[in-house]
Write a protein that holds these residues in place. Structure first.
Motif, PDB file in Angstrom:
ATOM      1  N   LEU A  30       0.818  -1.211   0.000  1.00  0.00           N
ATOM      2  CA  LEU A  30       0.000   0.000   0.000  1.00  0.00           C
ATOM      3  C   LEU A  30       0.856   1.268   0.000  1.00  0.00           C
ATOM      4  CD1 LEU A  30      -2.591  -1.092   2.716  1.00  0.00           C
ATOM      5  CD2 LEU A  30      -2.981  -0.958   0.256  1.00  0.00           C
ATOM      6  N   PRO A  31       0.223   2.440  -0.230  1.00  0.00           N
ATOM      7  CA  PRO A  31       0.941   3.704  -0.117  1.00  0.00           C
ATOM      8  C   PRO A  31       1.506   3.940   1.285  1.00  0.00           C
ATOM      9  CG  PRO A  31      -1.137   4.023  -1.275  1.00  0.00           C
ATOM     10  CD  PRO A  31      -1.148   2.627  -0.737  1.00  0.00           C
ATOM     11  N   ASP A  32       2.457   4.857   1.383  1.00  0.00           N
ATOM     12  CA  ASP A  32       3.078   5.272   2.638  1.00  0.00           C
ATOM     13  C   ASP A  32       3.837   4.134   3.313  1.00  0.00           C
ATOM     14  OD1 ASP A  32       3.880   7.125   4.496  1.00  0.00           O
ATOM     15  OD2 ASP A  32       2.027   7.119   5.647  1.00  0.00           O
ATOM     16  N   GLY A  33       4.325   3.186   2.501  1.00  0.00           N
ATOM     17  CA  GLY A  33       5.133   2.108   3.053  1.00  0.00           C
ATOM     18  C   GLY A  33       4.354   1.081   3.837  1.00  0.00           C
ATOM     19  N   ALA A  34       3.032   1.052   3.677  1.00  0.00           N
ATOM     20  CA  ALA A  34       2.194   0.142   4.465  1.00  0.00           C
ATOM     21  C   ALA A  34       2.024  -1.197   3.753  1.00  0.00           C
ATOM     22  CB  ALA A  34       0.823   0.763   4.715  1.00  0.00           C
ATOM     23  N   SER A  35       1.779  -2.236   4.543  1.00  0.00           N
ATOM     24  CA  SER A  35       1.396  -3.544   4.012  1.00  0.00           C
ATOM     25  C   SER A  35       0.373  -4.151   4.952  1.00  0.00           C
ATOM     26  CB  SER A  35       2.610  -4.464   3.890  1.00  0.00           C
ATOM     27  OG  SER A  35       3.208  -4.675   5.160  1.00  0.00           O
ATOM     28  N   VAL A  36      -0.496  -4.993   4.400  1.00  0.00           N
ATOM     29  CA  VAL A  36      -1.531  -5.613   5.227  1.00  0.00           C
ATOM     30  C   VAL A  36      -1.637  -7.084   4.834  1.00  0.00           C
ATOM     31  CG1 VAL A  36      -3.340  -4.759   3.662  1.00  0.00           C
ATOM     32  CG2 VAL A  36      -3.940  -5.500   5.962  1.00  0.00           C
ATOM     33  N   THR A  37      -1.559  -7.954   5.845  1.00  0.00           N
ATOM     34  CA  THR A  37      -1.564  -9.401   5.640  1.00  0.00           C
ATOM     35  C   THR A  37      -2.871  -9.972   6.171  1.00  0.00           C
ATOM     36  OG1 THR A  37       0.842  -9.435   5.923  1.00  0.00           O
ATOM     37  CG2 THR A  37      -0.311 -11.544   6.130  1.00  0.00           C
ATOM     38  N   SER A  38      -3.568 -10.737   5.317  1.00  0.00           N
ATOM     39  CA  SER A  38      -4.899 -11.229   5.667  1.00  0.00           C
ATOM     40  C   SER A  38      -5.137 -12.588   5.032  1.00  0.00           C
ATOM     41  CB  SER A  38      -5.991 -10.298   5.130  1.00  0.00           C
ATOM     42  OG  SER A  38      -5.642  -8.946   5.254  1.00  0.00           O
ATOM     43  N   PRO A  39      -5.923 -13.445   5.706  1.00  0.00           N
ATOM     44  CA  PRO A  39      -6.441 -14.631   5.007  1.00  0.00           C
ATOM     45  C   PRO A  39      -7.526 -14.191   4.021  1.00  0.00           C
ATOM     46  CG  PRO A  39      -7.386 -14.507   7.198  1.00  0.00           C
ATOM     47  CD  PRO A  39      -6.397 -13.380   7.102  1.00  0.00           C
ATOM     48  N   PHE A  40      -7.652 -14.913   2.903  1.00  0.00           N
ATOM     49  CA  PHE A  40      -8.748 -14.612   1.974  1.00  0.00           C
ATOM     50  C   PHE A  40     -10.087 -14.845   2.671  1.00  0.00           C
ATOM     51  CE2 PHE A  40      -5.580 -16.862  -0.901  1.00  0.00           C
ATOM     52  CZ  PHE A  40      -4.898 -15.702  -1.218  1.00  0.00           C
ATOM     53  N   GLN A  41     -10.105 -15.884   3.506  1.00  0.00           N
ATOM     54  CA  GLN A  41     -11.320 -16.311   4.178  1.00  0.00           C
ATOM     55  C   GLN A  41     -10.941 -16.762   5.583  1.00  0.00           C
ATOM     56  OE1 GLN A  41     -14.724 -17.117   2.624  1.00  0.00           O
ATOM     57  NE2 GLN A  41     -15.264 -17.265   4.784  1.00  0.00           N
ATOM     58  N   ALA A  42     -11.528 -16.122   6.601  1.00  0.00           N
ATOM     59  CA  ALA A  42     -11.287 -16.566   7.979  1.00  0.00           C
ATOM     60  C   ALA A  42     -12.043 -17.876   8.197  1.00  0.00           C
ATOM     61  CB  ALA A  42     -11.754 -15.513   8.965  1.00  0.00           C
ATOM     62  N   GLN A  43     -11.370 -18.854   8.793  1.00  0.00           N
ATOM     63  CA  GLN A  43     -11.955 -20.176   8.985  1.00  0.00           C
ATOM     64  C   GLN A  43     -12.231 -20.428  10.461  1.00  0.00           C
ATOM     65  OE1 GLN A  43     -12.772 -22.094   6.503  1.00  0.00           O
ATOM     66  NE2 GLN A  43     -11.553 -21.367   4.771  1.00  0.00           N
ATOM     67  N   LEU A  44     -13.433 -20.915  10.763  1.00  0.00           N
ATOM     68  CA  LEU A  44     -13.748 -21.310  12.131  1.00  0.00           C
ATOM     69  C   LEU A  44     -12.931 -22.531  12.522  1.00  0.00           C
ATOM     70  CD1 LEU A  44     -17.625 -20.888  11.954  1.00  0.00           C
ATOM     71  CD2 LEU A  44     -16.004 -19.330  13.038  1.00  0.00           C
ATOM     72  N   ARG A  45     -12.613 -22.651  13.806  1.00  0.00           N
ATOM     73  CA  ARG A  45     -11.878 -23.783  14.371  1.00  0.00           C
ATOM     74  C   ARG A  45     -10.477 -23.932  13.803  1.00  0.00           C
ATOM     75  NH1 ARG A  45     -17.059 -24.961  13.923  1.00  0.00           N
ATOM     76  NH2 ARG A  45     -16.851 -25.828  11.841  1.00  0.00           N
ATOM     77  N   GLN A  46      -9.926 -22.814  13.298  1.00  0.00           N
ATOM     78  CA  GLN A  46      -8.532 -22.799  12.866  1.00  0.00           C
ATOM     79  C   GLN A  46      -7.893 -21.526  13.384  1.00  0.00           C
ATOM     80  OE1 GLN A  46      -7.741 -23.343   8.696  1.00  0.00           O
ATOM     81  NE2 GLN A  46      -9.174 -25.057   8.501  1.00  0.00           N
ATOM     82  N   PRO A  47      -6.646 -21.618  13.895  1.00  0.00           N
ATOM     83  CA  PRO A  47      -5.973 -20.391  14.332  1.00  0.00           C
ATOM     84  C   PRO A  47      -5.740 -19.468  13.144  1.00  0.00           C
ATOM     85  CG  PRO A  47      -4.439 -22.240  14.342  1.00  0.00           C
ATOM     86  CD  PRO A  47      -5.794 -22.810  14.064  1.00  0.00           C
ATOM     87  N   LEU A  48      -5.708 -18.172  13.401  1.00  0.00           N
ATOM     88  CA  LEU A  48      -5.419 -17.218  12.332  1.00  0.00           C
ATOM     89  C   LEU A  48      -4.747 -15.993  12.922  1.00  0.00           C
ATOM     90  CD1 LEU A  48      -7.501 -14.495  11.988  1.00  0.00           C
ATOM     91  CD2 LEU A  48      -9.135 -16.332  11.772  1.00  0.00           C
ATOM     92  N   PHE A  49      -4.128 -15.211  12.031  1.00  0.00           N
ATOM     93  CA  PHE A  49      -3.535 -13.953  12.450  1.00  0.00           C
ATOM     94  C   PHE A  49      -3.810 -12.884  11.409  1.00  0.00           C
ATOM     95  CE2 PHE A  49      -0.305 -15.709   9.707  1.00  0.00           C
ATOM     96  CZ  PHE A  49       0.263 -14.603   9.081  1.00  0.00           C
ATOM     97  N   LEU A  50      -3.881 -11.654  11.863  1.00  0.00           N
ATOM     98  CA  LEU A  50      -3.948 -10.474  10.996  1.00  0.00           C
ATOM     99  C   LEU A  50      -2.690  -9.664  11.256  1.00  0.00           C
ATOM    100  CD1 LEU A  50      -7.630  -9.365  11.809  1.00  0.00           C
ATOM    101  CD2 LEU A  50      -6.873 -10.937  10.008  1.00  0.00           C
ATOM    102  N   GLU A  51      -2.112  -9.098  10.211  1.00  0.00           N
ATOM    103  CA  GLU A  51      -0.863  -8.347  10.375  1.00  0.00           C
ATOM    104  C   GLU A  51      -0.885  -7.082   9.527  1.00  0.00           C
ATOM    105  OE1 GLU A  51       3.776  -8.915   9.005  1.00  0.00           O
ATOM    106  OE2 GLU A  51       2.836 -10.617  10.002  1.00  0.00           O
TER     107      GLU A  51
END
Length: 264
Positions: free
Chosen positions: A209-230
């Motif tokens: 993204l602009p201003d040196g930003a980046s965003v990390t995401s799953p395409f689809q959040a899954q129930l009963r599975q660990p996940l992270f957002l960054e």
């Protein structure tokens, strides 16, 4: 005053900037000028927050913090969902602060837990120079990054600190990432498509993204599975911060990590 409230106070001031809404693919959906003011009242025991977007203004006052928010000592923070649940919206905001600048990113998922939109918020303190970094590129990230991570917890147990090392290299259009922390090493490979890095083996994307930003995401959040957002912020060519909000396999928010890393 507890340390969380003191860290919030690092964000006092009038922040001028813009809210930029983006699709999951990074397409511009809207851009709105913003003025967000955080003012301390009653010897800083109460915060009055005024959010001005174009002609609309909203005023909030609070004397305590909600369950979904945590602050680091330098004023960086994340707030958002404390539980991933079916048929409910899910998401989080990440906020970084460096000198007279702030960068915030909101990730939102719809009620089917599919990645829905981002909001990129770029701000500077009133009466200071407005300056922004270029759009983040893969080339700016290549090389060796050595850092320190601090992990804090919603139950306010003692934070953890540890060293990190990340190596990024590009070969034949494929990005290889090797990340070492807490006696673990994780290697993953991504394909670059426009401004998106696709990590297909774990169904995760990184949007540049602009201003040196980046965003990390799953395409689809899954129930009963660990996940992270960054979310990451390349503050200058040799200094980067990343913030990771982690959820366990029950969908519970369990930790927040801030990594400050320097290019070797």
């Amino acid at each position: 005053m507890n340390s969380q409230w003191n860290a919030l106070l690092k964000n006092l001031g009038e922040w001028q900037g813009s809210f930029t809404r983006l699709s999951p693919q990074g397409e511009l959906l809207g851009d709105t000028k913003s003025v967000v003011s955080l003012e301390g009242l009653n010897n800083n025991q109460t915060i009055r927050q005024t959010i001005g977007l174009d002609e609309n203004e909203k005023v909030l006052e609070y004397s305590s913090l909600g369950k979904g928010v945590l602050f680091f000592e330098n004023g960086a923070f994340s707030q958002g969902s404390i539980q991933l649940a079916p048929f409910s919206e899910f998401g989080a905001e990440f906020g970084f602060i460096h000198g007279s600048r702030r960068l915030r990113v909101v990730q939102l998922f719809d009620k089917n837990l599919k990645l829905d939109s981002f909001t990129l918020i770029r701000e500077h303190l009133a009466q200071t120079q407005s300056s922004q970094n270029p759009v983040l590129t893969v080339d700016a990230l290549l090389g060796e990054w050595v850092g320190e991570a601090v992990t804090i917890y919603p139950d306010l147990q003692k934070p953890d600190s540890y060293s990190t090392q990340m190596h990024l290299q590009l070969n034949n259009g494929k990005l290889t990432q090797s990340l070492s922390f807490a006696n673990r090493t994780i290697t993953s490979t991504a394909t670059l498509k426009d401004s998106i890095l696709l990590f297909e083996q774990n169904q995760v994307q990184v949007l540049l993204l602009p201003d040196g930003a980046s965003v990390t995401s799953p395409f689809q959040a899954q129930l009963r599975q660990p996940l992270f957002l960054e979310v990451g912020w390349l503050i200058n060519p040799y200094l980067r911060q990343r913030m990771i909000r982690s959820y366990n396999d029950k969908g519970e928010w369990v930790s927040l990590t801030l990594v400050t890393e320097r290019k070797g």
